[in-house]
Design an enzyme around this catalytic site. Structure first.
Site, PDB file in Angstrom:
ATOM      1  N   CYS A  81      -5.285  23.236 -16.147  1.00  0.00           N
ATOM      2  CA  CYS A  81      -6.154  22.135 -16.575  1.00  0.00           C
ATOM      3  C   CYS A  81      -7.521  22.076 -15.920  1.00  0.00           C
ATOM      4  O   CYS A  81      -8.528  21.941 -16.623  1.00  0.00           O
ATOM      5  CB  CYS A  81      -5.421  20.807 -16.406  1.00  0.00           C
ATOM      6  N   HIS A 137     -10.178  15.228 -13.205  1.00  0.00           N
ATOM      7  CA  HIS A 137      -9.566  16.408 -12.582  1.00  0.00           C
ATOM      8  C   HIS A 137     -10.554  17.532 -12.266  1.00  0.00           C
ATOM      9  O   HIS A 137     -10.206  18.716 -12.337  1.00  0.00           O
ATOM     10  CB  HIS A 137      -8.427  16.940 -13.468  1.00  0.00           C
TER      11      HIS A 137
END
Length: 599
Positions: A81, A137
Site C-alpha cells: 500500500c 499512509h
C-alpha cells in the site's frame, strides 16, 4: 507624449500576451476542467469483482462503472500500500525515493520525502480544491508530512495503514491507540460505534456537497479502509451486520470469505452512493471517476496476520509479491470525456501514469511535471486507444530480493528463496464460481448503472441503448475481461505451486499468453531474457536505498493521550500538547513560576 504612452502600452500588451501564451495555468477558452474523483480500494483482489468473471460476491456498482467506461485490464500497481500510494501521487517509481519496500509501520520515522511534489499540489496550481477522505499512509512523524501540508485542503481519516472498522484503533502489536483525524484535529469521537466504510462514504458526500458551489473544480480522493483487515484479533474482519451477512452469503462456506463478502458489499454500495451524490449536486456530467485497488489481496497471511480472504484467482501471487496476483490491480475509469466507452483496454498502464494523465485532463502541461516515470495516457483513454507505454518497472526491492519488469508482452521476475515474501508467491484465492447467477439486471439498475448510462446517453446518441442491447454489450465486455481462458494448464494442474523456478535465475513469462505466470520460457528466449535483465540492472543503478528503521517507542500513543501523533515534531514551530511533552511543558511552567514569584 501621448504617442509615446500609446506606443509603450501597445508594446506592453504584446509582451504580456506573449508571456501568458506560454503560461501553463491558462486554460483553453470555455474549456471546463473536470472534477476528478479517485476511489481506492485497499487489498482488493483481481477475482473479487464481478466484471472479471466471479459470481461469488455481487459488485453491481463497481461492475456498472467498469461496463459504462473503460476496464483497464493491464493496470499495474506496487506490491503493497505505501509504495502504491506514493507512486500514484508522485508519478514516480518508489525506487526513486526509497519507499519500494514494506509499508510504513506506525511508529517508524519514515515518510514520503518532502522534496516530492504530489498530485494534489499540482492540481491546486491549476485551481482545484483538493480533498482526501480515508487512508494516508505516507508518513506522519512530523506535521509537515501529513495531508494538509502535502497539498490537500481537507482530510478526514487516518494516517497509518489501517484502523478498526468501529472505533478507529490502530495497533502494531507493541503499541495501540486511536488514529482518526479531521485535518490536524483528533477525531476519534466521530468514529465510535459506526462502520468505517459508511463514515468515509458520508464524508465524501459532504465534501461533494460543499464543493458544489465553490466555483472551482474538485479533486476528491476516497481512500477506503475496505477491504483491508481491521485490528488483529477476533474481529479482524468486520461487517455492518453479521447476522444479516450470514444469511445473505450463506452459500459461502468459508466464514472469513463470507465476512469479506460483507465488507466488499459495503464498498460497492459506497461507490453507488458517491456516484449518486455527484449526480444530485450536478457534478457527475463534468467528472472523471477512477476506481482502483492499491495491490492484490492477502488471501492468507501467516507472516504478518493481515489476511482478508480476498481472491487473486487465477493469478499467481498475493499482496507483497511482484507476481501478477500482487500487482495486477483492479481498475476502471468512467467519464463523459471518454469518446470510446464500453470497452476493455489491454494497453499497459502503470499506477504512476495517473499523475500525468489526470494533470493533462485538468488542463496542465506535461512538461511542467519534470522528470517522472509516469506516462500521459489521457489521449489513449479518450481518443485513440493507441498504445503509449511499452515498459513498466514493477519493483526492485533490494532488501527482500524481489524484482520484476514488463516489456511489451514479456515479464522478467527474480525472487529470493530466503525472504518472507516467498510465502506470497503461490496461487491462492477462491475461483468464485459458486454463487447466484450473475445478475446483469442488478448491475444496470444499480445507482451507478442507471446514472452513468443516463449521462452516457446525453453525451452521445450512440450510447442510448435499449435494455437487451445493453445486457448483450455488458456480457460481451465481461467475457473479454476474464483471463482464465488463458490459464487452462495452471487451472488443471493439481499442484501448480510446485512450478516456480525464479529463485536461482530470473524467469521469463509471456504475460499476454500466460497471465498466470505458469510457464517459464527463459531458456527458449535468451535474447529477450538478457534484454529485460539489462533493463533491471539499469534501474538498480538508479535506485535509492531503503532507510529501514525500527519502531520508535517514543511514538507510543500512551504519550499522546491515546492517539497516534506526530511524535518527532520539534517545539520550534508548534508544540504538541499531549503525553510526555505536555508533562514537560507543565513542569517547566511550574519551575518558571516558582523561580520568578516564589524565590
Amino acid at each position: 507624449m501621448s504617442v509615446f504612452i500609446s506606443y509603450s502600452t501597445y508594446i506592453l500588451i504584446i509582451l504580456v500576451f506573449s508571456l501568458l501564451s506560454d503560461c501553463s495555468i491558462l486554460q483553453e477558452p470555455n474549456k471546463k476542467q473536470p472534477h476528478i474523483i479517485i476511489i481506492v480500494a485497499d487489498d482488493l483482489g483481481w477475482n473479487d469483482v464481478g466484471f472479471h468473471g466471479s459470481i461469488q460476491i455481487p459488485t453491481p456498482n463497481i461492475d456498472a462503472l467498469a461496463y459504462n467506461g473503460v476496464i483497464l485490464n493491464r493496470h499495474y500497481v506496487q506490491p503493497t500500500c505505501t509504495p502504491s500510494r506514493a507512486a500514484l501521487l508522485t508519478g514516480k517509481y518508489p525506487i526513486r525515493y526509497g519507499l519500494q519496500g514494506l509499508p510504513i509501520i506506525a511508529g517508524v520515522p519514515l515518510a514520503l520525502p518532502l522534496t516530492e511534489k504530489i498530485l494534489p499540489e499540482y492540481l491546486k496550481d491549476l485551481g482545484y480544491s483538493t480533498h482526501l477522505v480515508g487512508k494516508w499512509h505516507l508518513g506522519a512523524n512530523k506535521i509537515n508530512q501529513t495531508p494538509l501540508k502535502r497539498g490537500f485542503d481537507s482530510h478526514f481519516g487516518y494516517w497509518n495503514g489501517f484502523i478498526s472498522y468501529r472505533n478507529s484503533t490502530h495497533s502494531t502489536g507493541l503499541m495501540s491507540g486511536k488514529d482518526a483525524r479531521r485535518g490536524f484535529k483528533r477525531a476519534g469521537d466521530e468514529m465510535v460505534d459506526q462502520y468505517a466504510t459508511d463514515i468515509f462514504t458520508n464524508e465524501a458526500n459532504k465534501v461533494i456537497k460543499l464543493c458544489k458551489n465553490q466555483g472551482k473544480p474538485m479533486f476528491l480522493m476516497v481512500s477506503h479502509l475496505a477491504v483491508h483487515t481491521g485490528v488483529p484479533g477476533p474481529n479482524i474482519l468486520e461487517v455492518l451486520n453479521k447476522t444479516h451477512n450470514d444469511i445473505k452469503f450463506n452459500y459461502i462456506e468459508n466464514k472469513k470469505r463470507r465476512l469479506f463478502a460483507g465488507m466488499l458489499t459495503s464498498l460497492d454500495e459506497s461507490v453507488g452512493s458517491i456516484i449518486e451524490s455527484l449526480d444530485n449536486n450536478r457534478m457527475l456530467e463534468d467528472s472523471i471517476v477512477l476506481f482502483i485497488s492499491d495491490n492484490g489481496a492477502p488471501a492468507d497471511d501467516p507472516i504478518w496476520g493481515y489476511e482478508n480472504s480476498g481472491s487473486n484467482w487465477p493469478l499467481r501471487g498475493e499482496k507483497g509479491a511482484v507476481l501478477d496476483g500482487g500487482v495486477r490491480g483492479v481498475a476502471a475509469i468512467w467519464s463523459p470525456w471518454l469518446k470510446k466507452k464500453h470497452r476493455i483496454s489491454e494497453n499497459l498502464f502503470h499506477i504512476t501514469d495517473w499523475l500525468p494523465t489526470l494533470y493533462t485532463a485538468a488542463g496542465g502541461n506535461f512538461d511542467n511535471l519534470g522528470q517522472i516515470d509516469g506516462v500521459d495516457q489521457w489521449e489513449s483513454l479518450t481518443e485513440t486507444s493507441k498504445r503509449i507505454r511499452s515498459m513498466a518497472l514493477i519493483n526492485i526491492d533490494e532488501t527482500s530480493g524481489e524484482e520484476a519488469l514488463i516489456f511489451n508482452n514479456w515479464k522478467v521476475v527474480k525472487s529470493n528463496r530466503t525472504s518472507d515474501i516467498v510465502y506470497f508467491l503461490k496461487y491462492s484465492g477462491e475461483p468464485g464460481n459458486i454463487g447466484p447467477d450473475y445478475n446483469m439486471n442488478a448491475v444496470a439498475d444499480s445507482l451507478t448503472g442507471s446514472l452513468l448510462s443516463k449521462i452516457n446517453c446525453l453525451a452521445s446518441k450512440a450510447d442510448c441503448m435499449d435494455t437487451l442491447t445493453t445486457y448483450d454489450l455488458f456480457y460481451n465486455i465481461r467475457s473479454q475481461a476474464k483471463i482464465d481462458g488463458k490459464c487452462t494448464q495452471r487451472i488443471s494442474d493439481s499442484d501448480p505451486n510446485g512450478r516456480y523456478e525464479c529463485f536461482d535465475s530470473p524467469c521469463l513469462f509471456d504475460i499476454q499468453k500466460d497471465p498466470c505466470e505458469y510457464q517459464n520460457i527463459a531458456s527458449g528466449h535468451p535474447e529477450v531474457l538478457n534484454m529485460t535483465v539489462d533493463m533491471l540492472v539499469q534501474f538498480r543503478k538508479e535506485l535509492t536505498m531503503q532507510n529501514n528503521q525500527k519502531i520508535d517507542l517514543e511514538a507510543d500513543p500512551k504519550f499522546f493521550d491515546g492517539y497516534w501523533d506526530t511524535w518527532m515534531e520539534k517545539s520550534d514551530g508548534s508544540i504538541l500538547f499531549g503525553g510526555r511533552l505536555q508533562s514537560r511543558v507543565i513542569l517547566i511552567s511550574m519551575m518558571c513560576f516558582y523561580y520568578y514569584f516564589i524565590i
